[in-house]
Design an enzyme around this catalytic site. Sequence first.
Site, PDB file in Angstrom:
ATOM      1  N   SER A   1      40.319 -22.492   1.122  1.00  0.00           N
ATOM      2  CA  SER A   1      40.228 -23.039   2.473  1.00  0.00           C
ATOM      3  C   SER A   1      40.167 -24.567   2.442  1.00  0.00           C
ATOM      4  O   SER A   1      39.901 -25.166   1.407  1.00  0.00           O
ATOM      5  CB  SER A   1      38.989 -22.490   3.177  1.00  0.00           C
ATOM      6  OG  SER A   1      37.837 -23.154   2.685  1.00  0.00           O
ATOM      7  N   LYS A   2      40.396 -25.147   3.578  1.00  0.00           N
ATOM      8  CA  LYS A   2      40.461 -26.600   3.733  1.00  0.00           C
ATOM      9  C   LYS A   2      39.191 -27.305   3.288  1.00  0.00           C
ATOM     10  O   LYS A   2      39.197 -28.480   2.964  1.00  0.00           O
ATOM     11  CB  LYS A   2      40.695 -26.949   5.214  1.00  0.00           C
ATOM     12  CG  LYS A   2      41.880 -26.312   5.841  1.00  0.00           C
ATOM     13  CD  LYS A   2      43.146 -27.068   5.568  1.00  0.00           C
ATOM     14  CE  LYS A   2      43.085 -28.487   6.117  1.00  0.00           C
ATOM     15  NZ  LYS A   2      44.205 -29.266   5.594  1.00  0.00           N
TER      16      LYS A   2
END
Length: 486
Positions: free
Chosen positions: A249-250
Amino acid sequence: MANDLNGPVRVRFAPSPTGFLHVGGVRTAIYNELLRLHCGGVFVLRIEDTDKARSDEAMTRQIQDALSWTGIRWDEGPFLQSERQPRHAERATELLAADQAYRCFCTSEELEAQRAEAQKAGGSFRYPRTCAHLSEDEIARRMEAGQTFVVRFRAPEVNIKFFDLVRGAMEFGPESIDDFILVRSDGSPTYHMSVVCDDIDMAITHVIRGEDHLSNTPKHVPLFQAFGAAVPTFAHLPLILGPDKKRLSKRFGATSVEEFRAEGILPEALYNYMALLGWSPGDDQEILLREEMGRIFDVDRLNVSAAVFDREKLLWMNGQYLIAATLEEIRPHLDPFLAEAALTGADPARLSTVLDLHKTRARTLRELVQSIVFYFRDEIPYEADLTKKFLADPELPVHLAALRDRFAEVEFDKDALEAALRAVAEERGLKPSVLIHPTRMALSGTNCGPPLFDLVAAMGKDETSRHLGHFIAYLRRGGALPEHQD
RNA sequence: GUCCCCAUCGUCUAGAGGUUAGGACAUCGCCCUUUCAAGGCGGUAACACGGGUUCGAGUCCCGUUGGGGAUACCA
């Protein structure tokens, strides 16, 4: 089981345009390309843009740009799945006519209630085939009454077998799937309908995709069979995880090609790193170009388990590519960063010299450019914390003034400069390092960088003299900023 | 909940019954050196657990645990 990798293949990469190209997608594309490179054949790019709400032309463009930038080449396409919807609907009608599919008038609400109940009872929900055997009359009556319907696949009650290049022979029981929907009540084909239809029409021989599709495959296989088409060989790639072992994820930094590009990662490095995340050539080679990987690519060496994305190793690898690259080779990739630093017009010879000097000290293009801007600035900003020890020595300005005068007399190559500095040091009874460190500060503003005499030579005679002068003045002022700031 | 997949150093991986369990990143130390890198040399560090099968298991089988995925008129 089909596992023939001797002849040419037809593979496809089929991303949905969600706004940016995720590294997981990149890796899938890479393995598709590698197989195509190894076996010969055709690599098709197909954009699965049927979810109109979140697809647009710009995103499609972006996917192509990101793939191209990474160095991935496809042979056919891009085909837009949305444009093929009439074809998909037509094929669904064939299935309906052959009684391989049927109309279902159950509403979403009814189904939702049934699903909730099944879950509560602790089982998984399968469509109970309420509408599987409606009479012709019944169907006609409901249609006339204006009832909406979906088209469902009449799933066979048999074990579903297929071959997966990553996991081997796979077998699923009939309970793994139900009579899933092929055409929605608004007439649009679902994903399952579209992929299978397209894979048949495009004569895809090998479907390489993410593991999240593994449990969709038991739906696709009987669909291929219902159409009387050859079932392709599959390869379901394990997922890429973040450091927390969850889906990347970011939160842990860049996850898309666009972001890595903006950070200053070279496409060859990204390609190389991603290819090795889930595949290995079997020996200890790690720095490999696309062509070489294509030559030795072997699906048997694809890994089965999920891999954690390691930023540090990507950065290391990028550094390796940076060191090996000539200015000419990386110039196109460097330009945006030079522009950002207002160095677009910088003298190419000087640029080349200083880039070479700083190459081993940077891991990204961005870092590299940042490390050389001072060569092109009139003023050197000193790192204040690091100048304290120089300010403590009251004799230093005098020594540096002497050094500056000597530098003015010598030829500007690194050996002559070194001889000059050492001579000045000796004449004044100093260790060379007493002059070396402040000179580095005067010219670069910091305490680390390339060997000093390379640095001085690259800086040039006039600039060196000027920067030394500034630093001497700075020391004499006791570190204060110049008084006249107007 | 149910179904499916997976499991070697912190991370990426090599290993296809008998290995001092190898390499790379990261980390630590040394060398090189005016600094920081790069480079060289060396160190720490792994077979998730429990049962089998076998003369012998990281490798084969079964459980347990842990992680992941799928369970849509999303793709």
